[in-house]
Design a protein around this motif. Sequence first.
Motif, PDB file in Angstrom:
ATOM      1  N   VAL A  87      94.045  85.112  46.778  1.00  0.00           N
ATOM      2  CA  VAL A  87      93.603  86.058  45.744  1.00  0.00           C
ATOM      3  C   VAL A  87      94.806  86.718  45.072  1.00  0.00           C
ATOM      4  CG1 VAL A  87      92.433  88.277  45.366  1.00  0.00           C
ATOM      5  CG2 VAL A  87      91.349  86.511  46.763  1.00  0.00           C
ATOM      6  N   TYR A  88      95.781  87.110  45.879  1.00  0.00           N
ATOM      7  CA  TYR A  88      96.984  87.743  45.321  1.00  0.00           C
ATOM      8  C   TYR A  88      97.659  86.827  44.307  1.00  0.00           C
ATOM      9  CZ  TYR A  88     101.757  89.425  44.932  1.00  0.00           C
ATOM     10  OH  TYR A  88     102.966  89.837  44.437  1.00  0.00           O
ATOM     11  N   TYR A  89      97.876  85.578  44.670  1.00  0.00           N
ATOM     12  CA  TYR A  89      98.595  84.667  43.775  1.00  0.00           C
ATOM     13  C   TYR A  89      97.764  84.261  42.564  1.00  0.00           C
ATOM     14  CZ  TYR A  89     102.805  84.254  46.520  1.00  0.00           C
ATOM     15  OH  TYR A  89     103.995  84.542  47.146  1.00  0.00           O
ATOM     16  N   ILE A  90      96.442  84.300  42.690  1.00  0.00           N
ATOM     17  CA  ILE A  90      95.594  84.033  41.521  1.00  0.00           C
ATOM     18  C   ILE A  90      95.783  85.121  40.468  1.00  0.00           C
ATOM     19  CG2 ILE A  90      93.196  84.033  40.708  1.00  0.00           C
ATOM     20  CD1 ILE A  90      92.451  82.522  43.254  1.00  0.00           C
ATOM     21  N   PHE A  91      95.817  86.381  40.911  1.00  0.00           N
ATOM     22  CA  PHE A  91      95.895  87.492  39.967  1.00  0.00           C
ATOM     23  C   PHE A  91      97.327  87.800  39.521  1.00  0.00           C
ATOM     24  CE2 PHE A  91      91.645  88.282  41.572  1.00  0.00           C
ATOM     25  CZ  PHE A  91      90.983  88.718  40.433  1.00  0.00           C
ATOM     26  N   VAL A  92      98.306  87.412  40.311  1.00  0.00           N
ATOM     27  CA  VAL A  92      99.688  87.740  39.958  1.00  0.00           C
ATOM     28  C   VAL A  92     100.358  86.605  39.183  1.00  0.00           C
ATOM     29  CG1 VAL A  92     101.040  86.795  41.892  1.00  0.00           C
ATOM     30  CG2 VAL A  92     101.656  89.025  40.902  1.00  0.00           C
ATOM     31  N   SER A  93      99.693  85.463  39.109  1.00  0.00           N
ATOM     32  CA  SER A  93     100.333  84.269  38.558  1.00  0.00           C
ATOM     33  C   SER A  93     100.706  84.414  37.088  1.00  0.00           C
ATOM     34  CB  SER A  93      99.413  83.051  38.727  1.00  0.00           C
ATOM     35  OG  SER A  93      99.272  82.724  40.072  1.00  0.00           O
ATOM     36  N   ILE A  95     102.117  81.459  34.866  1.00  0.00           N
ATOM     37  CA  ILE A  95     102.367  80.028  35.002  1.00  0.00           C
ATOM     38  C   ILE A  95     103.768  79.632  34.542  1.00  0.00           C
ATOM     39  CG2 ILE A  95     101.588  77.709  34.380  1.00  0.00           C
ATOM     40  CD1 ILE A  95      99.716  79.261  36.207  1.00  0.00           C
ATOM     41  N   LYS A  96     104.173  80.117  33.374  1.00  0.00           N
ATOM     42  CA  LYS A  96     105.490  79.751  32.847  1.00  0.00           C
ATOM     43  C   LYS A  96     106.601  80.263  33.755  1.00  0.00           C
ATOM     44  CE  LYS A  96     104.068  79.586  27.991  1.00  0.00           C
ATOM     45  NZ  LYS A  96     104.277  80.151  26.631  1.00  0.00           N
ATOM     46  N   GLY A  97     106.435  81.513  34.188  1.00  0.00           N
ATOM     47  CA  GLY A  97     107.439  82.094  35.065  1.00  0.00           C
ATOM     48  C   GLY A  97     107.500  81.388  36.404  1.00  0.00           C
ATOM     49  N   LYS A  98     106.337  80.958  36.922  1.00  0.00           N
ATOM     50  CA  LYS A  98     106.305  80.270  38.209  1.00  0.00           C
ATOM     51  C   LYS A  98     107.000  78.922  38.129  1.00  0.00           C
ATOM     52  CE  LYS A  98     104.001  83.480  40.280  1.00  0.00           C
ATOM     53  NZ  LYS A  98     104.689  84.346  41.240  1.00  0.00           N
ATOM     54  N   LEU A  99     106.818  78.204  36.999  1.00  0.00           N
ATOM     55  CA  LEU A  99     107.465  76.908  36.837  1.00  0.00           C
ATOM     56  C   LEU A  99     108.990  77.050  36.827  1.00  0.00           C
ATOM     57  CD1 LEU A  99     105.128  75.218  34.179  1.00  0.00           C
ATOM     58  CD2 LEU A  99     105.303  74.712  36.615  1.00  0.00           C
ATOM     59  N   LYS A 100     109.486  78.091  36.166  1.00  0.00           N
ATOM     60  CA  LYS A 100     110.926  78.340  36.171  1.00  0.00           C
ATOM     61  C   LYS A 100     111.406  78.724  37.574  1.00  0.00           C
ATOM     62  CE  LYS A 100     111.149  79.929  31.372  1.00  0.00           C
ATOM     63  NZ  LYS A 100     111.451  81.089  30.480  1.00  0.00           N
ATOM     64  N   GLY A 101     110.582  79.501  38.263  1.00  0.00           N
ATOM     65  CA  GLY A 101     110.962  79.974  39.591  1.00  0.00           C
ATOM     66  C   GLY A 101     111.029  78.882  40.637  1.00  0.00           C
ATOM     67  N   LEU A 102     110.367  77.732  40.368  1.00  0.00           N
ATOM     68  CA  LEU A 102     110.360  76.649  41.334  1.00  0.00           C
ATOM     69  C   LEU A 102     111.753  76.064  41.577  1.00  0.00           C
ATOM     70  CD1 LEU A 102     107.120  74.676  40.343  1.00  0.00           C
ATOM     71  CD2 LEU A 102     107.477  76.087  42.366  1.00  0.00           C
ATOM     72  N   PHE A 103     112.653  76.284  40.643  1.00  0.00           N
ATOM     73  CA  PHE A 103     113.968  75.667  40.728  1.00  0.00           C
ATOM     74  C   PHE A 103     115.048  76.646  41.179  1.00  0.00           C
ATOM     75  CE2 PHE A 103     111.486  73.318  37.608  1.00  0.00           C
ATOM     76  CZ  PHE A 103     111.573  72.025  38.106  1.00  0.00           C
ATOM     77  N   LYS A 104     114.661  77.823  41.624  1.00  0.00           N
ATOM     78  CA  LYS A 104     115.635  78.773  42.137  1.00  0.00           C
ATOM     79  C   LYS A 104     116.089  78.338  43.524  1.00  0.00           C
ATOM     80  CE  LYS A 104     114.188  82.773  39.414  1.00  0.00           C
ATOM     81  NZ  LYS A 104     113.720  84.166  39.422  1.00  0.00           N
ATOM     82  N   TRP A 105     117.296  78.731  43.897  1.00  0.00           N
ATOM     83  CA  TRP A 105     117.921  78.237  45.118  1.00  0.00           C
ATOM     84  C   TRP A 105     117.139  78.579  46.371  1.00  0.00           C
ATOM     85  CZ3 TRP A 105     119.351  81.554  48.997  1.00  0.00           C
ATOM     86  CH2 TRP A 105     119.441  82.907  48.669  1.00  0.00           C
ATOM     87  N   TYR A 220     100.905  95.881  34.849  1.00  0.00           N
ATOM     88  CA  TYR A 220     101.203  96.213  36.253  1.00  0.00           C
ATOM     89  C   TYR A 220     100.619  95.111  37.127  1.00  0.00           C
ATOM     90  CZ  TYR A 220      96.927  98.571  34.683  1.00  0.00           C
ATOM     91  OH  TYR A 220      95.742  98.886  34.055  1.00  0.00           O
ATOM     92  N   ARG A 221     101.059  93.890  36.834  1.00  0.00           N
ATOM     93  CA  ARG A 221     100.463  92.685  37.423  1.00  0.00           C
ATOM     94  C   ARG A 221     100.547  92.678  38.954  1.00  0.00           C
ATOM     95  NH1 ARG A 221      99.299  87.946  34.930  1.00  0.00           N
ATOM     96  NH2 ARG A 221     100.514  88.559  33.088  1.00  0.00           N
ATOM     97  N   VAL A 222     101.708  92.989  39.498  1.00  0.00           N
ATOM     98  CA  VAL A 222     101.896  92.931  40.957  1.00  0.00           C
ATOM     99  C   VAL A 222     101.023  93.967  41.661  1.00  0.00           C
ATOM    100  CG1 VAL A 222     103.552  93.298  42.827  1.00  0.00           C
ATOM    101  CG2 VAL A 222     104.230  92.017  40.796  1.00  0.00           C
ATOM    102  N   GLU A 223     101.026  95.197  41.148  1.00  0.00           N
ATOM    103  CA  GLU A 223     100.237  96.261  41.768  1.00  0.00           C
ATOM    104  C   GLU A 223      98.742  95.970  41.670  1.00  0.00           C
ATOM    105  OE1 GLU A 223     102.617  96.632  39.598  1.00  0.00           O
ATOM    106  OE2 GLU A 223     104.215  97.700  40.663  1.00  0.00           O
ATOM    107  N   TYR A 224      98.318  95.457  40.515  1.00  0.00           N
ATOM    108  CA  TYR A 224      96.899  95.131  40.339  1.00  0.00           C
ATOM    109  C   TYR A 224      96.482  94.015  41.298  1.00  0.00           C
ATOM    110  CZ  TYR A 224      92.542  93.681  38.106  1.00  0.00           C
ATOM    111  OH  TYR A 224      91.228  93.352  37.859  1.00  0.00           O
ATOM    112  N   ALA A 225      97.304  92.961  41.383  1.00  0.00           N
ATOM    113  CA  ALA A 225      97.000  91.847  42.274  1.00  0.00           C
ATOM    114  C   ALA A 225      96.968  92.296  43.728  1.00  0.00           C
ATOM    115  CB  ALA A 225      98.028  90.734  42.084  1.00  0.00           C
ATOM    116  N   THR A 226      97.883  93.189  44.094  1.00  0.00           N
ATOM    117  CA  THR A 226      97.906  93.725  45.463  1.00  0.00           C
ATOM    118  C   THR A 226      96.639  94.526  45.739  1.00  0.00           C
ATOM    119  OG1 THR A 226     100.324  93.863  45.394  1.00  0.00           O
ATOM    120  CG2 THR A 226      99.200  95.139  47.097  1.00  0.00           C
TER     121      THR A 226
END
Length: 269
Positions: A87-93, A95-105, A220-226
């Motif tokens: 549920v958290y990741y559904i509401f905090v997602s 998509i564009k940011g997550k795709l970029k984040g996949l390649f972080k070290w 306030y995406r993170v707080e709302y998802a939490t």
Amino acid sequence: MFIYYFSLFLIIPVIAQTFYYYYTHDIISTIKMGNDVLFNTIVFFPFVFLLDRNKLLRAVLILLFLIVSFLSYKRSIIISTLIALVVYYIFVSDIKGKLKGLFKWYVLIFVPVLVYLSTSLFQLIGENVVSRFERLSQDGGNGRNEIYSRLLDIFMESDFLQMLFGHGYMSTRRYIGVLAHNDFIQLLFDFGIVGFSLYLLFFASFIKLIFVKYKRRRYYRVEYATFVSLIVFLLTMTQSNCFIYSPFLLSPMLFLLGILNYRLVNVWK
């Protein structure tokens, strides 16, 4: 910042103590029906979602909490933890940011470690966990279905005043010898329709806030998802456990719920 220090000085020591306890007492090889002690650890799980500025720490703590949930052998803990995480990741997602984040070290390091630990954990306790879920249809949730049925039958046969105001504090122990293992049924039996209705209104106010703030959640995406995840986590947990009479278990979640509710209502308008 508060959540960061809260994690460092409370959540991490609690998890460390949990693993130390399991290691020194050889719990894994002896426990078969679940370890209730781990409820004391898992109630801090929703706090981790607020560590958005410390993504590596958040990822590590989420992994540790998932391991703890499976070590518990408790179906309610495993289900609640997994649902809350989804549920958290559904509401905090994003998509564009997550795709970029996949390649972080740290993601490239974290994923192989996660796969390795998951494989090792399944080899260690997987058979027992799976068998616990397979027995769900046979044991009715460790007899919970029978408990629910007996309490509801007694309640329906009660007089008008008992149905309206209940049978009294922890009265299920007088009638069947145990608590209801469900907060909603426990409150209905103990405090009647009046108490049960107040409890429903308590959750209804939070669910209403979820819908009211939905359109502005991007601010306030993170707080709302939490907040949403915490409500789901709390509701799922209380479906098969009696948290209402366990202040130590309920207090951390209500503490976080109060903080998020205040900020959603008064700060993020």
